[in-house]
Scaffold this motif. Structure first.
Motif, PDB file in Angstrom:
ATOM      1  N   ARG A   1      18.619  -8.856 -47.818  1.00  0.00           N
ATOM      2  CA  ARG A   1      19.458  -8.044 -48.699  1.00  0.00           C
ATOM      3  C   ARG A   1      20.902  -8.015 -48.223  1.00  0.00           C
ATOM      4  NH1 ARG A   1      16.310  -2.477 -50.060  1.00  0.00           N
ATOM      5  NH2 ARG A   1      14.386  -3.389 -50.850  1.00  0.00           N
TER       6      ARG A   1
ATOM      7  N   GLN B   1      22.593  -0.579 -58.481  1.00  0.00           N
ATOM      8  CA  GLN B   1      21.627  -0.361 -57.395  1.00  0.00           C
ATOM      9  C   GLN B   1      22.298  -0.357 -56.021  1.00  0.00           C
ATOM     10  OE1 GLN B   1      18.464  -3.276 -58.127  1.00  0.00           O
ATOM     11  NE2 GLN B   1      17.254  -1.612 -58.997  1.00  0.00           N
ATOM     12  N   ALA B   2      23.538   0.088 -55.968  1.00  0.00           N
ATOM     13  CA  ALA B   2      24.236   0.181 -54.685  1.00  0.00           C
ATOM     14  C   ALA B   2      25.152   1.399 -54.731  1.00  0.00           C
ATOM     15  CB  ALA B   2      25.038  -1.083 -54.409  1.00  0.00           C
ATOM     16  N   VAL B   3      25.539   1.864 -53.568  1.00  0.00           N
ATOM     17  CA  VAL B   3      26.446   3.008 -53.491  1.00  0.00           C
ATOM     18  C   VAL B   3      27.873   2.487 -53.627  1.00  0.00           C
ATOM     19  CG1 VAL B   3      27.183   4.946 -52.076  1.00  0.00           C
ATOM     20  CG2 VAL B   3      24.832   4.144 -51.940  1.00  0.00           C
TER      21      VAL B   3
ATOM     22  N   ARG C   1      22.720  -1.454 -41.254  1.00  0.00           N
ATOM     23  CA  ARG C   1      22.211  -2.454 -42.200  1.00  0.00           C
ATOM     24  C   ARG C   1      22.365  -1.976 -43.640  1.00  0.00           C
ATOM     25  NH1 ARG C   1      17.737  -1.957 -44.370  1.00  0.00           N
ATOM     26  NH2 ARG C   1      16.690  -0.852 -42.681  1.00  0.00           N
ATOM     27  N   GLU C   2      22.042  -0.692 -43.874  1.00  0.00           N
ATOM     28  CA  GLU C   2      22.138  -0.181 -45.241  1.00  0.00           C
ATOM     29  C   GLU C   2      23.591  -0.102 -45.700  1.00  0.00           C
ATOM     30  OE1 GLU C   2      19.872   3.437 -45.519  1.00  0.00           O
ATOM     31  OE2 GLU C   2      17.993   2.305 -45.769  1.00  0.00           O
ATOM     32  N   MET C   3      24.508   0.189 -44.777  1.00  0.00           N
ATOM     33  CA  MET C   3      25.919   0.259 -45.175  1.00  0.00           C
ATOM     34  C   MET C   3      26.467  -1.131 -45.515  1.00  0.00           C
ATOM     35  SD  MET C   3      27.688   3.354 -43.012  1.00  0.00           S
ATOM     36  CE  MET C   3      27.521   2.634 -41.389  1.00  0.00           C
TER      37      MET C   3
ATOM     38  N   ASP D   1      23.654  -2.076 -48.964  1.00  0.00           N
ATOM     39  CA  ASP D   1      23.487  -1.190 -50.116  1.00  0.00           C
ATOM     40  C   ASP D   1      24.787  -0.526 -50.560  1.00  0.00           C
ATOM     41  OD1 ASP D   1      20.867  -1.869 -50.085  1.00  0.00           O
ATOM     42  OD2 ASP D   1      20.141  -0.026 -49.170  1.00  0.00           O
ATOM     43  N   VAL D   2      25.924  -1.039 -50.128  1.00  0.00           N
ATOM     44  CA  VAL D   2      27.220  -0.588 -50.641  1.00  0.00           C
ATOM     45  C   VAL D   2      27.753  -1.693 -51.549  1.00  0.00           C
ATOM     46  CG1 VAL D   2      29.612  -0.031 -50.033  1.00  0.00           C
ATOM     47  CG2 VAL D   2      27.731   0.925 -48.689  1.00  0.00           C
TER      48      VAL D   2
END
Lengths: 139, 272
Positions: B25, B94-96, B142-144, B147-148
């Motif tokens: 991802r 689907q992302a911030v 990882r999420e930053m 998922d941004v």
């Protein structure tokens, strides 16, 4: 992780996963030959260690529906030593409509509001009052 | 007794493959980012966040599309340096959505995920936090990244905390990471930065160059200059690693010095 039934020399099959909510994990496996079942019981530290990788224990897929699931699940713990109010079902249902990555923060704002006013149970009415008083429209 | 690989039935948990999916991802999200550059130093207090922010704004003003990720979970400062108020966090595609400065720099910081004025807190078993803290922090990083909604960028700058550990985490997630080293002139800074760059080179990261910060101060009234720290760590590091000393910034640099900084970093990246 796999489980082997030593007597039958067969790999045991996953049967059930339980997350009782106290930070522990229970996963049951059953031998397809002799039907004997075993349960793996993990303490909160072991459970946390694996969960913090962002994977689903005992599961085989990662849902991609919501961004930042790890942040949503683990960020914003209450400060140690503070007691948290309880939440009634309707309030929890409303809370779960908040996007996961800010849910913890939003929950904490409502919890702080309740704690500061001596409110023991957060209800939708308490949430409505907090939204008005704190200017939290949209939360 | 047979061992794990002797058993042919699938591992239902598939932890390794789940971790691979999560890494994938990151690659997917950053596919439209030309360069991912870590602003790193083995030493704290050398002005990494200041340099990273100044670079983001400087390169954006030169025409590049720039993102800035504050990966210092313990002391995030990039939002304030960017004059950003805490933004409302919304989901797009689907992302911030990142915060966007008036200049167009896309910014995301762990500060946006914490209550105002409070540290990043984890909802997890208290006590023995060393057991899980590292993997949670790496997971949030990882999420930053993944998922941004960074969008299409010429450059994503990552402001790292002191030490080499987080640099290794970022490299695990972004194999093509490039590194800008920030130091102050002192000998102890040389030692710390040398350690971090040695790790970076051993792992195959591309080293872009060295920026020496806080090299001196000029009195705004009389113009008299004085050095703040004895030493020439910037030059020494550049020589030790065969890198360019891209810029030497005084304390509280004026705009011309910041413009030179942006130009010096744009060159090795092929940016405008």
């Amino acid at each position: 992780m796999k489980f082997l039934c030593v007597e039958c020399d067969r790999q045991m099959a996953f049967e059930e996963r339980g997350l009782p909510g106290d930070g522990t994990l229970a996963v049951a496996f059953r031998c397809p030959s002799c039907k004997r079942a075993v349960a793996m019981l993990a303490n909160p530290y072991e459970t946390q260690l694996v969960s913090s990788l962002g994977v689903k224990i005992g599961g085989s897929s990662i849902e991609a529906s919501e961004p930042m699931p790890l942040a949503g699940e683990f960020l914003e713990a209450a400060p140690p030593g503070t007691s948290s109010p309880t939440w009634d079902e309707a309030a929890l249902e409303r809370l779960h409509r908040v996007p996961g990555f800010v849910r913890g923060m939003v929950k904490r704002i409502y919890a702080d509001y309740a704690r500061e006013r001596g409110i023991e149970v957060v209800t939708t009415a308490v949430m409505d009052r907090a939204r008005t008083e704190l200017g939290l429209e949209g939360m | 007794m047979r061992t794990y690989y002797d058993l042919s039935d699938p591992d239902r948990s598939e932890v390794a493959s789940q971790v691979a999916v999560l890494r994938g991802r990151v690659a997917q999200r950053l596919a439209r980012v030309r360069h991912v550059v870590a602003v790193a130093s083995g030493k704290g207090g050398v002005g990494k966040s200041y340099v990273a922010t100044a670079l983001a704004f400087g390169l954006q003003s030169r025409g590049a599309r720039v993102g800035l990720l504050d990966a210092d979970l313990g002391g995030p400062t990039v939002a304030r340096l960017s004059n950003l108020d805490r933004p409302p966090l919304v989901i797009v595609d689907q992302a911030v959505a990142p915060a966007i400065t008036p200049d167009g720099v896309r910014v995301f910081s762990a500060e946006f995920l914490a209550a105002p004025g409070e540290p990043v807190r984890w909802r997890a078993p208290q006590g023995d936090e060393f057991v899980w803290r590292g993997s949670l922090e790496a997971g949030l990083l990882r999420e930053m990244l993944a998922d941004v909604a960074w969008g299409e960028l010429d450059l994503l700058l990552i402001d790292l905390p002191p030490g080499a550990g987080r640099l290794a985490d970022v490299h695990d997630l972004v194999a093509e990471i490039e590194v800008l080293a920030v130091t102050i002139p002192s000998a102890e800074s040389f030692d710390a930065v040398q350690r971090a760059l040695t790790l970076a080179r051993e792992r195959g990261m591309r080293l872009l160059g060295v920026i020496e910060n806080m090299v001196g101060h000029s009195c705004p009234a009389c113009g008299h200059g004085a050095e703040l720290f004895p030493g020439d760590a910037g030059q020494q590091i550049a020589e030790a690693f065969d890198l360019g000393l891209l810029a030497r910034l005084p304390m509280a640099p004026q705009q011309p010095a910041l413009d030179e900084l942006a130009a010096a970093v744009a060159r090795p990246l092929g940016l405008p």
